[in-house]
Design a protein around this motif. Structure first.
Motif, mmCIF file in Angstrom:
data_model
loop_
_atom_site.group_PDB
_atom_site.id
_atom_site.type_symbol
_atom_site.label_atom_id
_atom_site.label_comp_id
_atom_site.label_asym_id
_atom_site.label_seq_id
_atom_site.Cartn_x
_atom_site.Cartn_y
_atom_site.Cartn_z
ATOM 1 N N TRP A 157 0.810 -1.232 0.000
ATOM 2 C CA TRP A 157 0.000 0.000 0.000
ATOM 3 C C TRP A 157 0.841 1.279 0.000
ATOM 4 O O TRP A 157 0.302 2.382 -0.072
ATOM 5 C CB TRP A 157 -0.971 0.002 1.183
ATOM 6 C CG TRP A 157 -0.380 -0.363 2.520
ATOM 7 C CD1 TRP A 157 -0.509 -1.563 3.162
ATOM 8 C CD2 TRP A 157 0.438 0.444 3.379
ATOM 9 N NE1 TRP A 157 0.165 -1.550 4.357
ATOM 10 C CE2 TRP A 157 0.754 -0.326 4.514
ATOM 11 C CE3 TRP A 157 0.940 1.750 3.297
ATOM 12 C CZ2 TRP A 157 1.555 0.159 5.550
ATOM 13 C CZ3 TRP A 157 1.729 2.227 4.331
ATOM 14 C CH2 TRP A 157 2.022 1.437 5.441
ATOM 15 N N VAL A 158 2.165 1.147 0.062
ATOM 16 C CA VAL A 158 3.005 2.342 0.203
ATOM 17 C C VAL A 158 2.841 3.319 -0.967
ATOM 18 O O VAL A 158 2.965 4.528 -0.799
ATOM 19 C CB VAL A 158 4.489 1.951 0.399
ATOM 20 C CG1 VAL A 158 5.395 3.157 0.355
ATOM 21 C CG2 VAL A 158 4.665 1.258 1.729
ATOM 22 N N THR A 159 2.550 2.797 -2.153
ATOM 23 C CA THR A 159 2.379 3.697 -3.304
ATOM 24 C C THR A 159 0.920 4.106 -3.504
ATOM 25 O O THR A 159 0.600 4.762 -4.488
ATOM 26 C CB THR A 159 2.886 3.022 -4.597
ATOM 27 O OG1 THR A 159 2.252 1.746 -4.708
ATOM 28 C CG2 THR A 159 4.392 2.849 -4.586
ATOM 29 N N GLY A 166 0.513 10.264 0.280
ATOM 30 C CA GLY A 166 1.697 10.613 -0.512
ATOM 31 C C GLY A 166 2.970 10.301 0.251
ATOM 32 O O GLY A 166 2.971 10.100 1.461
ATOM 33 N N PHE A 167 4.070 10.251 -0.497
ATOM 34 C CA PHE A 167 5.367 9.860 0.070
ATOM 35 C C PHE A 167 5.800 10.772 1.222
ATOM 36 O O PHE A 167 6.320 10.311 2.238
ATOM 37 C CB PHE A 167 6.419 9.880 -1.058
ATOM 38 C CG PHE A 167 7.779 9.438 -0.622
ATOM 39 C CD1 PHE A 167 8.031 8.128 -0.262
ATOM 40 C CD2 PHE A 167 8.835 10.339 -0.578
ATOM 41 C CE1 PHE A 167 9.304 7.712 0.134
ATOM 42 C CE2 PHE A 167 10.114 9.938 -0.183
ATOM 43 C CZ PHE A 167 10.334 8.619 0.175
ATOM 44 N N LEU A 168 5.552 12.073 1.076
ATOM 45 C CA LEU A 168 5.995 12.992 2.140
ATOM 46 C C LEU A 168 5.243 12.726 3.440
ATOM 47 O O LEU A 168 5.826 12.811 4.525
ATOM 48 C CB LEU A 168 5.789 14.453 1.719
ATOM 49 C CG LEU A 168 6.556 14.944 0.499
ATOM 50 C CD1 LEU A 168 6.330 16.447 0.310
ATOM 51 C CD2 LEU A 168 8.051 14.651 0.620
ATOM 52 N N VAL A 217 19.150 22.144 3.501
ATOM 53 C CA VAL A 217 18.955 21.498 2.208
ATOM 54 C C VAL A 217 18.580 20.060 2.507
ATOM 55 O O VAL A 217 19.173 19.418 3.376
ATOM 56 C CB VAL A 217 20.251 21.534 1.366
ATOM 57 C CG1 VAL A 217 20.072 20.764 0.071
ATOM 58 C CG2 VAL A 217 20.636 22.963 1.089
ATOM 59 N N MET A 218 17.586 19.560 1.804
ATOM 60 C CA MET A 218 17.129 18.205 2.114
ATOM 61 C C MET A 218 16.697 17.516 0.830
ATOM 62 O O MET A 218 16.230 18.161 -0.098
ATOM 63 C CB MET A 218 15.943 18.330 3.078
ATOM 64 C CG MET A 218 15.352 17.026 3.516
ATOM 65 S SD MET A 218 14.282 17.347 4.957
ATOM 66 C CE MET A 218 13.327 15.876 4.933
ATOM 67 N N SER A 219 16.889 16.198 0.782
ATOM 68 C CA SER A 219 16.313 15.441 -0.333
ATOM 69 C C SER A 219 15.696 14.171 0.206
ATOM 70 O O SER A 219 16.081 13.673 1.271
ATOM 71 C CB SER A 219 17.364 15.136 -1.401
ATOM 72 O OG SER A 219 18.293 14.220 -0.902
ATOM 73 N N SER A 220 14.710 13.670 -0.526
ATOM 74 C CA SER A 220 13.976 12.505 -0.052
ATOM 75 C C SER A 220 13.406 11.784 -1.262
ATOM 76 O O SER A 220 12.691 12.386 -2.063
ATOM 77 C CB SER A 220 12.843 12.982 0.865
ATOM 78 O OG SER A 220 12.194 11.900 1.479
ATOM 79 N N ASN A 221 13.791 10.524 -1.423
ATOM 80 C CA ASN A 221 13.222 9.778 -2.551
ATOM 81 C C ASN A 221 12.866 8.357 -2.157
ATOM 82 O O ASN A 221 13.342 7.840 -1.149
ATOM 83 C CB ASN A 221 14.141 9.829 -3.772
ATOM 84 C CG ASN A 221 15.324 8.906 -3.651
ATOM 85 O OD1 ASN A 221 15.152 7.688 -3.579
ATOM 86 N ND2 ASN A 221 16.520 9.462 -3.625
#
Ligand SMILES: NC(=O)c1ccc[n+]([C@@H]2O[C@H](COP(=O)([O-])OP(=O)(O)OC[C@H]3O[C@@H](n4cnc5c(N)ncnc54)[C@H](O)[C@@H]3O)[C@@H](O)[C@H]2O)c1
Length: 323
Positions: A157-159, A166-168, A217-221
């Protein structure tokens, strides 16, 4: 303290296993929309299987309700629990929109110790250590943060944005709270988002500015490999650094050139390493001692405000959004 759980899944089981260790807690039971899961959960963990949260509180006598269901379903159950007079522990994310957060804040009407939000990372030893260093005088000037997921196919169910928001909301919100916890209140967000490998936005870059002018500064994928670290915070001070890797270790290099301190907790029991056990002590200990909760509805609200503002910024090509 009589406790009931809404959501007979992974986190529901984890929370029961933790609070059942306490001598001042009685587990009254569980409710879940999936009756089989509900019954199996009560066979494994004890307590009764209830039809809904209302029955769990009215008949079962639950005074505290743990909400461990999919993110977009939190709002209604939190409201139901509060309206029945229970204290609510809500898993992260609090809710998945500011409109929902506003509804709950209206219901709370400023009352304290009614709602706690499960930001377990605040209690994880690496972040607790970083916080201690900040409280001892490490002045954060800027930060660089990553928060990735190795694989968004599991659980399935994560997607599903209809369930996660949503991912965030599902993943990155932990780190939004960490920014507030370790650096300061976020005043402005800019966010760029892309859809890379999954049927939702799964690749994010952020610039945050705090009310004191620090820049982050941040990134998340969601498509990182499983190579560690998938979660890392670097804080820079006056010729000084704090670096965390996963929930495993934290390195502090002080400005007097002679300080290099590494705290390694990678072999700690998982419930301690991830802060779940300490969070239970914080939450239930505060109720038992009639002390104010350390995580407030305002903390929960701010995490949703940051998340929603990032999505708004991304939808507007990275426009700066003031919070
Ligand atoms: N803090 C953390 O480290 C952490 C880790 C994982 C998950 N979570 C959060 O915990 C929550 C639960 O995640 P999980 O991994 O336990 O999920 P899960 O899928 O294992 O369990 C969720 C359960 O909720 C039930 N459910 C769904 N809708 C319901 C409703 N309206 N009323 C009652 N029951 C309902 C499902 O049947 C299922 O049994 C999510 O909000 C998730 O974001 C937090």
């Amino acid at each position: 303290m009589k406790i009931g759980v809404v959501g007979a899944g992974n986190m529901g089981g984890l929370h029961v296993s933790l609070f059942k260790n306490r001598t001042d807690v009685e587990f009254v039971g569980v409710t879940d929309i999936d009756l089989d899961r509900c019954n199996k959960f009560s066979e494994i963990h004890g307590g009764k299987a209830y039809k809904n949260v209302q029955e769990m509180i009215q008949t079962g006598g639950a005074e505290i309700v743990f909400v461990t269901i999919p993110n977009t379903k939190h709002k209604q159950v939190i409201l139901d629990g509060l309206r029945e007079g229970a204290v609510v522990f809500g898993e992260k994310p609090f809710v998945t929109s500011i409109a929902d957060a506003d509804e709950i804040m209206t219901e709370l009407a400023g009352k304290q110790n009614r709602l706690y939000n499960g930001f377990n990372r605040r209690f994880a030893p690496v972040y607790a250590k970083a916080k201690e260093l900040v409280q001892q005088g490490f002045q954060v000037r800027s930060a660089n943060i990553i928060m990735n997921d190795g694989d968004m196919t599991s659980p399935p169910w994560v997607t599903n944005t209809a369930l996660t928001g949503g991912f965030l909301y599902d993943t990155t919100i932990h780190m939004f709270d960490m920014v507030r916890f370790l650096v300061g209140e976020i005043a402005e967000v800019r966010c760029i988002a892309q859809q890379c490998h999954y049927p939702l936005q799964d690749n994010f870059s952020f610039i945050f500015t705090t009310t004191s002018g620090q820049s982050i500064v941040m990134s998340s994928n969601g498509h990182a490999s499983w190579a560690y670290p998938s979660e890392r915070i670097q804080l820079w001070g006056d010729h000084a650094t704090i670096v965390t890797e996963e929930l495993d270790n934290v390195m502090h290099c002080g400005s007097n050139k002679s300080t290099l301190e590494i705290t390694d907790v990678k072999n700690l029991d998982r419930n301690m390493k991830w802060g779940y056990a300490q969070m239970h002590e914080d939450f239930l200990g505060a109720i038992a001692a009639n002390q104010p909760f350390s995580i407030t509805p305002e903390d929960a609200y701010k995490s949703v405000l940051i998340t929603e503002s990032c999505y708004i910024s991304a939808a507007n090509g990275g426009k700066a959004i003031q919070l």
